[in-house]
Design a protein around this motif. Sequence first.
Motif, PDB file in Angstrom:
ATOM      1  N   GLU A  94     -43.488  25.159  28.017  1.00 51.41           N
ATOM      2  CA  GLU A  94     -43.961  25.748  26.795  1.00 51.41           C
ATOM      3  C   GLU A  94     -43.328  25.829  25.661  1.00 51.41           C
ATOM      4  OE1 GLU A  94     -44.778  27.132  29.755  1.00 51.41           O
ATOM      5  OE2 GLU A  94     -46.176  25.673  30.582  1.00 51.41           O
ATOM      6  N   GLU A  95     -42.388  26.601  25.940  1.00 48.06           N
ATOM      7  CA  GLU A  95     -41.657  26.978  24.758  1.00 48.06           C
ATOM      8  C   GLU A  95     -40.899  25.771  24.176  1.00 48.06           C
ATOM      9  OE1 GLU A  95     -37.140  29.317  24.658  1.00 48.06           O
ATOM     10  OE2 GLU A  95     -38.867  30.533  25.217  1.00 48.06           O
ATOM     11  N   ILE A  96     -40.391  25.068  25.017  1.00 46.46           N
ATOM     12  CA  ILE A  96     -39.520  23.654  24.526  1.00 46.46           C
ATOM     13  C   ILE A  96     -40.364  22.759  23.955  1.00 46.46           C
ATOM     14  CG2 ILE A  96     -38.376  21.778  25.334  1.00 46.46           C
ATOM     15  CD1 ILE A  96     -36.937  23.568  27.682  1.00 46.46           C
ATOM     16  N   THR A  97     -41.542  22.505  24.475  1.00 46.02           N
ATOM     17  CA  THR A  97     -42.432  21.533  23.962  1.00 46.02           C
ATOM     18  C   THR A  97     -42.969  21.988  22.653  1.00 46.02           C
ATOM     19  OG1 THR A  97     -44.364  22.301  25.581  1.00 46.02           O
ATOM     20  CG2 THR A  97     -42.930  20.278  26.094  1.00 46.02           C
ATOM     21  N   GLY A  98     -43.325  23.500  22.516  1.00 49.23           N
ATOM     22  CA  GLY A  98     -43.813  24.051  21.276  1.00 49.23           C
ATOM     23  C   GLY A  98     -42.889  24.027  20.337  1.00 49.23           C
ATOM     24  N   ARG A  99     -41.574  24.210  20.651  1.00 50.75           N
ATOM     25  CA  ARG A  99     -40.693  24.141  19.618  1.00 50.75           C
ATOM     26  C   ARG A  99     -40.228  22.836  19.161  1.00 50.75           C
ATOM     27  NH1 ARG A  99     -35.576  26.268  22.011  1.00 50.75           N
ATOM     28  NH2 ARG A  99     -36.396  28.421  21.229  1.00 50.75           N
ATOM     29  N   TYR A 100     -40.506  21.690  19.903  1.00 48.45           N
ATOM     30  CA  TYR A 100     -40.445  20.352  19.392  1.00 48.45           C
ATOM     31  C   TYR A 100     -41.696  20.093  18.470  1.00 48.45           C
ATOM     32  CZ  TYR A 100     -39.641  15.092  19.910  1.00 48.45           C
ATOM     33  OH  TYR A 100     -39.431  14.007  19.537  1.00 48.45           O
TER      34      TYR A 100
END
Length: 201
Positions: A94-100
């Motif tokens: 979720e952190e990686i997709t949210g940052r994207y």
Amino acid sequence: MTDTDAYKHDLRLYLQDARDAFLWKLDGLGEYDVRRPLTPTGTNLLGLVKHVTGAEAFYLGTAFGRPVDAPGLWITGDAEPNADLWATPDEPREEITGRYRRVWAHSDATVEAFGLDAVGRLPGEDGGEGPALSLHRVLVHLVAETQRHAGHADVVRELIDGAAGLRPGSGDMAPGDEAWWRGHRERVEGAAREAGARAAG
């Protein structure tokens, strides 16, 4: 709408299409499958998302004087080799997709703020100045790079569970059930073997 506005609109449209495809390719998969390497060089879905996040931040953030928090790219010397192409167990999905999503919103604001002829400058070696690139050229580059990596994601997802296609419900795949696709693959394999035998013969 001016020609310039139309060009900008088209470039953003194709970039967003690839962004959406990336996140769709993760749908329905568990933590292992979004991270598992499926090529000899370790290509994996979540790593691809992490990489394109860093690329957008570099080209549409740093280059235009608008830095944004994102994974460093190993190719620019901002991370260890390939660090931007895989996710550690301590990096939540979720952190990686949210940052994207945050980076692409930041990128869109950059595109909105500048004309296509605006010039950004990439960082050079040893803190010096690197090449100057117009926003138009940067957008063309990012569309090409993001679509290329979205193609990688297409293949990786198909290797995981057979899911394929450009976008949900788009109808861009030939109609057929599992048996039809198995027969199609066998037909393609047969053609490849015959062509190989002819070339060797």
